[in-house]
Every structure is written in C-alpha cells, then in structure tokens.
Scaffold this motif. Structure first.
Motif, PDB file in Angstrom:
ATOM      1  N   ILE A  88       0.897  -1.264  -0.015  1.00  0.00           N
ATOM      2  CA  ILE A  88       0.110  -0.001  -0.002  1.00  0.00           C
ATOM      3  C   ILE A  88       0.814   1.194  -0.018  1.00  0.00           C
ATOM      4  O   ILE A  88       0.627   2.173  -0.529  1.00  0.00           O
ATOM      5  CB  ILE A  88      -0.945  -0.105   1.021  1.00  0.00           C
ATOM      6  CG1 ILE A  88      -2.345   1.269   1.006  1.00  0.00           C
ATOM      7  CG2 ILE A  88      -0.308   0.248   2.570  1.00  0.00           C
ATOM      8  CD1 ILE A  88      -3.244   0.461   0.353  1.00  0.00           C
ATOM      9  N   THR A 121      -5.070   5.764  -5.285  1.00  0.00           N
ATOM     10  CA  THR A 121      -4.467   5.165  -4.108  1.00  0.00           C
ATOM     11  C   THR A 121      -5.461   4.273  -3.157  1.00  0.00           C
ATOM     12  O   THR A 121      -4.844   3.297  -2.746  1.00  0.00           O
ATOM     13  CB  THR A 121      -4.007   6.258  -3.098  1.00  0.00           C
ATOM     14  OG1 THR A 121      -3.200   7.205  -4.231  1.00  0.00           O
ATOM     15  CG2 THR A 121      -2.896   5.623  -2.177  1.00  0.00           C
ATOM     16  N   VAL A 122      -6.599   4.692  -3.020  1.00  0.00           N
ATOM     17  CA  VAL A 122      -7.703   4.033  -2.257  1.00  0.00           C
ATOM     18  C   VAL A 122      -8.520   3.105  -3.157  1.00  0.00           C
ATOM     19  O   VAL A 122      -9.319   2.532  -2.447  1.00  0.00           O
ATOM     20  CB  VAL A 122      -8.530   4.981  -1.389  1.00  0.00           C
ATOM     21  CG1 VAL A 122      -7.623   5.563  -0.388  1.00  0.00           C
ATOM     22  CG2 VAL A 122      -9.228   5.920  -2.389  1.00  0.00           C
ATOM     23  N   CYS A 124      -9.343  -0.315  -4.454  1.00  0.00           N
ATOM     24  CA  CYS A 124      -8.761  -1.675  -3.857  1.00  0.00           C
ATOM     25  C   CYS A 124      -8.653  -2.575  -4.949  1.00  0.00           C
ATOM     26  O   CYS A 124      -7.856  -3.585  -4.732  1.00  0.00           O
ATOM     27  CB  CYS A 124     -10.083  -2.377  -3.170  1.00  0.00           C
ATOM     28  SG  CYS A 124     -11.725  -1.960  -3.494  1.00  0.00           S
TER      29      CYS A 124
ATOM     30  N   THR B 120      -7.977  -1.065   2.257  1.00  0.00           N
ATOM     31  CA  THR B 120      -8.501  -0.243   1.363  1.00  0.00           C
ATOM     32  C   THR B 120      -9.970  -0.011   1.529  1.00  0.00           C
ATOM     33  O   THR B 120     -10.867   0.631   0.837  1.00  0.00           O
ATOM     34  CB  THR B 120      -8.287  -0.805   0.032  1.00  0.00           C
ATOM     35  OG1 THR B 120      -8.840  -2.058  -0.404  1.00  0.00           O
ATOM     36  CG2 THR B 120      -6.946  -0.435  -0.326  1.00  0.00           C
ATOM     37  N   CYS B 122     -13.172   1.769   2.591  1.00  0.00           N
ATOM     38  CA  CYS B 122     -13.270   3.073   2.703  1.00  0.00           C
ATOM     39  C   CYS B 122     -14.161   3.386   4.179  1.00  0.00           C
ATOM     40  O   CYS B 122     -13.614   4.249   4.814  1.00  0.00           O
ATOM     41  CB  CYS B 122     -14.104   3.872   1.647  1.00  0.00           C
ATOM     42  SG  CYS B 122     -14.842   2.843   0.435  1.00  0.00           S
TER      43      CYS B 122
END
Lengths: 202, 215
Positions: A88, A121-122, A124, B120, B122
């Motif tokens: 990550i 970046t976030v 998944c 990841t 959210c």
C-alpha cells in the motif's frame, strides 16, 4: 506465449477484477455517471496498475518472500507478512511520483487525469491485483500481462457502465429501484455478459 | 410486570452509547452506504461460513482501529493523520490475517486476499477519520463496533440467500429437503456466480427503499 494470451483474455473478461472479484466498486459507482470522466479514470487505472503490479512483484520476490533475503546472508528470513503494508505504501508512492512526472512533462494529460490519481491510491482493485499476483505465484512476465489486463478489464467495465447509465436516464425504473439499486442490477447484467467469454480457451 | 422490566431498559435507552449504536445500526445504515464500504467483501458471500468469519474480522478491525486512533488522537499531528490511520489499520489487518491463518486455516485459504483488502475498505478509514479522531476511546470503540455489526448484517443477509438458493445449504449443511429436488426444484446456479451478488444487493436495496417510503 499461448499461456500469456490466455491469461490476458482471462484477466480482461472472465476473471474481470471488478465484475467477478468486486474490487474497485467505490470509484466504479461514483464516477460512472459521465462517459468522459469514466474513460479518464479508466485510463489512469490501466496506467497505474500496469506499473504498480510488476514493481510490487520485484519488491516481493526481492525482499519479502520466504528466503528472498538469502543474498544478505539471511536465508531463513520470511517477511511476507509485511506485504500488505509495503504494497500500500508503494502504491501511494508510485501514484504520487506519476502525478509529479505527468505534471512536469504533460500538463494536458495532468489536467485530464490529475483529479483521479489521488482517488486511485484507495482503489482496492490496485492493491487487489498485487495481492492476487502473490497468491497465484505469477512469474514476472505473467505479472506484467495480468496487471495490464486487469486494468484494461476495469476500464472496459466502467466505460460500459457509463454508456449504459446514459441510456438509463430515459428508462422507466420503479421508484424504489432508482439510483443505487438499478446500478447494482445493471452491473450484475454486465457481469453476466463478461462471463460468457468463459467458453474461450487457447 | 412489563413496566418493571421496561424501566431499566428506558434508562439504557437514554445513554449516549445506546444512541450511538442505534444510529450506526439503523438510522445511518442504508444498505447502499454499507455496501460501498465493503464492496470487496461481497466475494466471500457465496457461503455463510466465510461471510461470518469475514464479518468478525471486519468488525474487529473497525472497532480496534477506532479505539487505537481515539487513544492516539491527541498525539497525532493533523498533517499526517491519514498515513497514521492507514498504518494503524494495516497493522490490525495483518494481525487479523495472521490469527486467521493460525486458527482457521481452511477458511483463511478461502478468504484469500480479501482479508488484506480490508485496508482499502473506505468505511474503516471513514469511521476513524470522521468519528474516532474527535471522540473519547469508549465511544469511538462502540461506534466502530456498531458500524462493523452494521456491515456484517448486510454481508450475512446476502450470504444467507446466496447459499440457500444457490446451493441449497446453510453453513454447509443441506437444508432443502431431498423431496423438493425430486419434485423438480433446481438450485439457482446464477447466485453462486458473481452476478448473483450484484443482483441480490440490487433487490435488497429495492426492498429497503420501498419499506422506508411506506413509512
């Protein structure tokens, strides 16, 4: 070679990272209202995924995998439990670096992709591709093909969704199903379509 | 008798903790919002067992990260708070992953990469950013716990119907009687595949919206 073509087809269609592994749904649903932005984000994802997955392969097999540190005199070391946090961090770093490079050399591309890069970046799907690469023991060439293929598959799915959403505005949808409900069912139908490629084998 | 039993309950209802839990579980818990948070977890809803283990891991991580971030909230510099939170969450996810590998190896094989993908998610980050950073540890823990249970309820609901209608089983035990199959009943293979999850969620949301509108 045939193996690689098969892997590419599989990662784009049957094993589509969005439609059969549910990865990257947040940005998929948020950005699919407009065809142009959907295509922009799609291209950015292809780009980032094609880059981060192979780099993560190098990091994993060079530093983290069991026995990878043999060159440093530590043949028994196994740092694979660190892969989540290293991956990550690496993705965040690469996205940041890409942003700076694009900003420096191609301002036009930067204005087109710029807003999506931090979102990635976030996403998944990016981390997911790296983790699947480790889990399925891909070689470096396979990783390259898989990373690019997954990105292309994600891009295809979001562009298809945006095009359908455009038509959907003129459709009579039952009241309770409007918005999120119909998006999910449409995604389900796209997924069925992509699954039909399962018959193809090379 | 009912009044005597209701009185302690009424006292509980007035506490701040109760209000937080109700808010997280019901009023601020539309399925659509929860699903956006746990999108990737849909992949483990083919069977109830994997969905249950995933739910426990998710709830543990959400509650734990809210607690840890809340304890650290005065020490975290404003500018780097996101990366600190991601580090806290990633540490907890690694712990959850290693625990599953040690004690529930078969299930952890089936969950494959999806436990790692909690990082990841959210909503885990969302809770710690929006709530834990400016509330005391006890409340933050309850908020994380209640939100975790909120997603778990959706996840288990989807898994229940997918396993029941898709393979005629619940927790791996056959529940549809043999006589049904002899009479021509067939398992719906579509529900076992990925599109089944999308369509199931769509129908859930439809039901929810229709019920809320009637109220």
């Amino acid at each position: 070679m045939e193996n690689l073509i098969g892997l590419a087809l599989n990662s784009v269609f049957v094993g589509n990272i969005l439609l059969s592994y549910f990865l990257g749904m947040c940005s998929f649903l948020a950005v699919s209202r407009n065809l142009a932005t959907a295509a922009g984000l799609g291209v950015a994802v292809v780009f980032v995924m094609a880059l981060t997955t192979p780099v993560n392969w190098l990091i994993y097999h060079g530093l983290l995998a069991p026995g990878a540190l043999a060159w440093a005199g530590l043949p028994g070391a196994n740092l694979s439990f660190l892969k989540l946090i290293v991956f990550i961090a690496q993705i965040a770093a690469i996205v940041q670096a890409i942003e700076m490079v694009i900003d420096r050399y191609s301002p036009a591309l930067y204005t087109a992709l710029g807003v999506y890069l931090p979102l990635i970046t976030v996403n998944c799907a990016i981390l997911g591709a790296s983790l699947f690469m480790v889990e399925r023991n891909y070689s470096f060439a396979e990783t390259l093909v898989y990373g690019t293929g997954s990105g292309v598959g994600w891009c295809l799915a979001i562009v298809a969704m945006a095009a359908i959403q455009k038509k959907l505005r003129y459709a009579l949808v039952p009241r309770g199903l409007q918005g999120f409900g119909i998006s999910m069912i449409t995604t389900g139908l796209i997924a069925i379509g992509f699954m039909l490629f399962a018959g193809i084998s090379l | 008798m009912t009044t005597a039993a209701a009185r302690p309950w009424a006292a509980v209802r007035r506490t701040a903790a109760y209000k937080e839990i109700v808010k997280a579980l019901w009023r601020a818990n539309p399925i659509s919002k929860q699903i956006l948070g746990i999108c990737s977890s849909l992949a483990v809803t083919v069977q109830l067992e994997t969905a249950l283990v995933m739910s426990l891991a998710l709830t543990g991580v959400t509650a734990g990260s809210s607690l840890a971030v809340s304890l650290l909230r005065k020490a975290i510099p404003r500018n780097i708070r996101i990366i600190v939170q991601v580090a806290v969450i990633a540490t907890l996810v690694i712990l959850a992953d290693e625990l599953l590998k040690a004690f529930l190896f078969d299930v952890s094989k089936q969950l494959s990469v999806f436990v790692g993908l909690i990082i990841t998610n959210c909503i885990v980050l969302g809770r710690s950013e929006a709530y834990a950073l400016n509330h005391p540890p006890g409340q933050a823990f309850l908020d994380g716990l209640a939100n975790g249970v909120g997603y778990s309820s959706v996840l288990l609901g989807v898994a229940f119907f997918r396993e029941l209608l898709g393979s005629g089983k619940l927790f791996g035990a056959t529940v549809i009687p043999e006589a049904f199959y002899r009479a021509g009943y067939v398992n719906n293979g579509l529900l076992v595949l990925a599109p089944g999850a999308f369509i199931m969620i769509g129908l859930f949301v439809w039901l929810e919206h229709t019920l809320l509108e009637r109220k």
